[in-house]
Design a protein around this motif. Structure first.
Motif, PDB file in Angstrom:
ATOM      1  N   SER A 152      -5.125   3.657   5.647  1.00 23.37           N
ATOM      2  CA  SER A 152      -3.807   2.832   6.139  1.00 23.37           C
ATOM      3  C   SER A 152      -3.919   3.551   8.128  1.00 23.37           C
ATOM      4  N   GLU A 185      -2.131 -10.945   4.304  1.00 17.91           N
ATOM      5  CA  GLU A 185      -2.455 -10.223   5.250  1.00 17.91           C
ATOM      6  C   GLU A 185      -1.813  -8.808   5.389  1.00 17.91           C
ATOM      7  N   TRP A 186      -2.015  -7.754   5.719  1.00 18.14           N
ATOM      8  CA  TRP A 186      -1.838  -6.125   6.095  1.00 18.14           C
ATOM      9  C   TRP A 186      -1.262  -6.383   7.331  1.00 18.14           C
ATOM     10  N   SER A 246       0.524  -3.447  10.151  1.00 14.09           N
ATOM     11  CA  SER A 246       0.897  -2.190  10.580  1.00 14.09           C
ATOM     12  C   SER A 246       1.978  -1.827  11.701  1.00 14.09           C
ATOM     13  N   HIS A 286       6.259  -7.651   8.980  1.00 16.19           N
ATOM     14  CA  HIS A 286       5.890  -7.992   7.840  1.00 16.19           C
ATOM     15  C   HIS A 286       7.277  -9.106   7.262  1.00 16.19           C
ATOM     16  N   ARG A 329       2.629 -12.287   5.616  1.00 21.04           N
ATOM     17  CA  ARG A 329       2.076 -10.513   6.327  1.00 21.04           C
ATOM     18  C   ARG A 329       3.275 -10.226   5.597  1.00 21.04           C
ATOM     19  N   ARG A 353       2.871  -2.720   5.990  1.00 28.08           N
ATOM     20  CA  ARG A 353       1.129  -1.603   4.721  1.00 28.08           C
ATOM     21  C   ARG A 353       1.544  -0.143   5.136  1.00 28.08           C
ATOM     22  N   GLU A 365      -3.590  -1.161  -3.118  1.00 26.76           N
ATOM     23  CA  GLU A 365      -3.858  -0.276  -3.074  1.00 26.76           C
ATOM     24  C   GLU A 365      -5.124   0.003  -2.186  1.00 26.76           C
ATOM     25  N   ASN A 421      -7.681  -2.521  -0.308  1.00 28.53           N
ATOM     26  CA  ASN A 421      -7.695  -3.119   1.045  1.00 28.53           C
ATOM     27  C   ASN A 421      -7.644  -1.744   1.723  1.00 28.53           C
ATOM     28  N   VAL A 465      -4.686  -0.032   2.067  1.00 31.39           N
ATOM     29  CA  VAL A 465      -3.117   0.013   2.579  1.00 31.39           C
ATOM     30  C   VAL A 465      -1.928   1.086   0.845  1.00 31.39           C
TER      31      VAL A 465
END
Length: 370
Positions: free
Chosen positions: A46, A206-207, A209, A214, A224, A227, A275, A278, A280
């Protein structure tokens, strides 16, 4: 022939694993202070993805030519100058004369380089148009505002034991009462977690950055989630020396522990599966402990209170649309029992009908043979 086909595939896997290890030694440690161990290498992807996405975004400014050591040096310069204004930090970058930058980089290129460093290090999308602001002021403008209703009055604080006694003696305690139209939500439901949101509410994760994304909803079916939990956990230990609002990082970490409950053994296993699937990083949520009294009280989330309230509203309004949802969603026990009783009766009727039809056909066939 088969070996020739498989060999390049395994070679790419080895190269990818070595690349992740390099990221662990340089980017993770140099930028975020994260020590990568053998059991947690899967979530390093990630951070690598985050860095590569930013490098491609600012490709024209020479960042694609910068190696990881030089990126760490750039972020270190910004860290050292974080108490200065944006104009002063840009001047420091210009004076550094990084090898990968153009000899006479323009104002826009210098600003993009600073934009890259802030995004990579602090996970925010800064607005650098006002050169007189400090980095802390720029970061604060990108994050959710602190709710004034987020304070937790002393007379509402109770120990876990007192809460249990109160619930047993008064089964309709205030936190258990249904909300009226004019009553705002104070306590989240007891089953509020990633597991319930995805299974019962059919909300897909959904992830992201970026911290500004968030706990935001895209429509009513996509949520969202930030991650990079270990970076936030590491930042929270140094929050006094970082340009985040007071208490923001600790509260963000607690929202992850709220969604990915670290108490249950099955929940921890589920989180680790998420984790690996995905790529993350949620390890901070697993190791972040929070008391049961505070985790469901929205007044303990002044920064994320409104977003959590909106998620809860969407979750409570969600109606089952598939058999999988009907199976897991048992909030309305009567409707759940009625549906599955009808399904069982229908299946039994169908089975006995088929048996009766087959028996009749066999009897007709037997009489015809006789």
């Amino acid at each position: 022939m088969l070996l020739r086909t498989i060999r390049p595939y395994f070679r790419r896997l080895v190269v990818a694993r070595e690349e992740v290890q390099v990221v662990g030694r340089q980017l993770l440690l140099g930028v975020w202070g994260i020590h990568l161990n053998g059991k947690a290498q899967h979530y390093a992807h990630s951070y690598l993805d985050h860095c590569n996405e930013l490098r491609s975004l600012f490709d024209e400014d020479g960042l694609s030519r910068a190696n990881r050591t030089e990126i760490v040096e750039l972020v270190g310069l910004v860290k050292h100058s974080q108490h200065k204004t944006i104009k002063e930090i840009e001047d420091e970058i210009r004076k550094a004369q990084f090898r990968w930058m153009a000899p006479f980089a323009g104002v826009e290129s210098i600003r993009n380089v600073l934009n890259f460093a802030i995004r990579l290090w602090l996970f925010v999308e800064p607005d650098l148009s006002d050169q007189t602001l400090t980095l802390a002021e720029v970061v604060e403008r990108t994050l959710p505002r602190k709710s004034q209703a987020g304070r937790h009055p002393k007379h509402h604080r109770q120990s876990k034991t007192v809460s249990k006694v109160k619930a047993s003696v008064f089964p309709f305690a205030p936190e258990k009462l249904p909300r009226g139209k004019d009553q705002s939500l104070i306590y989240l439901p007891e089953d509020f977690s990633e597991k319930s949101l995805t299974r019962k509410g059919a909300i897909k994760l959904e992830w992201s950055s970026y911290l500004s994304d968030h706990l935001t909803l895209t429509g009513k079916s996509r949520l969202r989630i930030f991650r990079h939990a270990s970076a936030i956990q590491g930042h929270s230990k140094l929050s006094a020396s970082l340009p985040y609002p007071p208490g923001f990082l600790q509260e963000t970490e607690r929202t992850l522990a709220l969604l990915f409950d670290p108490v249950g053994k099955d929940t921890s296993k589920r989180t680790r599966r998420i984790e690996k699937k995905n790529h993350v990083d949620l390890e901070a949520a697993i190791h972040s402990l929070i008391t049961s009294d505070a985790r469901l009280d929205l007044r303990t989330y002044p920064y994320w209170q409104e977003r959590l309230r909106e998620i809860c509203r969407v979750y409570e309004e969600a109606q089952p649309k598939s058999l999988r949802q009907w199976w897991f969603d048992r909030r309305n026990r009567f409707n759940w029992a009625t549906l599955w009783a009808a399904i069982v009766v229908f299946c039994l009727t169908l089975i006995f009908g088929v048996i009766s039809s087959v028996t009749g056909i066999m009897q007709v066939y037997a009489s015809f043979r006789a």
